[in-house]
Scaffold this motif. Structure first.
Motif, PDB file in Angstrom:
ATOM      1  N   ARG A   1      38.874  29.566  45.634  1.00  0.00           N
ATOM      2  CA  ARG A   1      38.112  29.079  44.471  1.00  0.00           C
ATOM      3  C   ARG A   1      37.263  30.202  43.881  1.00  0.00           C
ATOM      4  NH1 ARG A   1      37.096  23.193  46.926  1.00  0.00           N
ATOM      5  NH2 ARG A   1      38.870  22.214  45.912  1.00  0.00           N
TER       6      ARG A   1
ATOM      7  N   SER B   1      38.349  33.860  35.813  1.00  0.00           N
ATOM      8  CA  SER B   1      38.164  33.032  34.607  1.00  0.00           C
ATOM      9  C   SER B   1      37.201  33.661  33.637  1.00  0.00           C
ATOM     10  CB  SER B   1      37.627  31.658  34.995  1.00  0.00           C
ATOM     11  OG  SER B   1      38.540  31.005  35.836  1.00  0.00           O
TER      12      SER B   1
ATOM     13  N   ASP C   1      37.596  31.633  40.155  1.00  0.00           N
ATOM     14  CA  ASP C   1      36.434  31.669  39.250  1.00  0.00           C
ATOM     15  C   ASP C   1      36.168  33.081  38.733  1.00  0.00           C
ATOM     16  OD1 ASP C   1      36.144  28.969  39.622  1.00  0.00           O
ATOM     17  OD2 ASP C   1      34.488  29.136  41.055  1.00  0.00           O
ATOM     18  N   SER C   2      36.390  34.079  39.546  1.00  0.00           N
ATOM     19  CA  SER C   2      36.127  35.453  39.127  1.00  0.00           C
ATOM     20  C   SER C   2      37.148  35.941  38.105  1.00  0.00           C
ATOM     21  CB  SER C   2      36.106  36.407  40.328  1.00  0.00           C
ATOM     22  OG  SER C   2      37.415  36.588  40.846  1.00  0.00           O
TER      23      SER C   2
END
Length: 103
Positions: A96, A103, A100-101
């Motif tokens: 996750r 995105s 997220d990094s």
């Protein structure tokens, strides 16, 4: 037979690719799936031990050793799946964070 003694065969297990590339958005179902695999492996081990015990009197010492090889391989799979299940929350969190990094 000689080739069987020389060759070492370790076939890729599809679970490795599936775990390495799981969809983090579907991660909530992983513990159940991995748990089910673990229970199946434990049942396979129990059946193999039971079968070996039933036929032991008909097996040579070498054949008995071969049957223990199958049990040892199942033991290895069980330990690996237990470790996977224990560390699954860390793996999901890592995936996750990586998603997220990006995105």
């Amino acid at each position: 037979r000689r080739n069987g003694l020389r060759e070492i065969v370790m076939k890729p297990d599809p679970v490795d690719l599936a775990i390495a590339r799981f969809d983090v958005d579907d991660a909530d179902g992983l513990p159940e799936v991995i748990g089910a695999r673990l229970e199946t492996l434990r049942a396979m081990r129990a059946e193999t031990v039971s079968h070996t015990d039933r036929i032991r009197q008909y097996l040579s010492l070498t054949e008995q050793h071969v049957m223990r090889h199958k049990i040892a391989r199942l033991d290895g799979e069980i330990v690996w799946h237990e470790e996977l299940l224990a560390h699954l929350p860390e793996f999901v969190a890592d995936e996750r964070a990586r998603k997220d990094s990006r995105s």
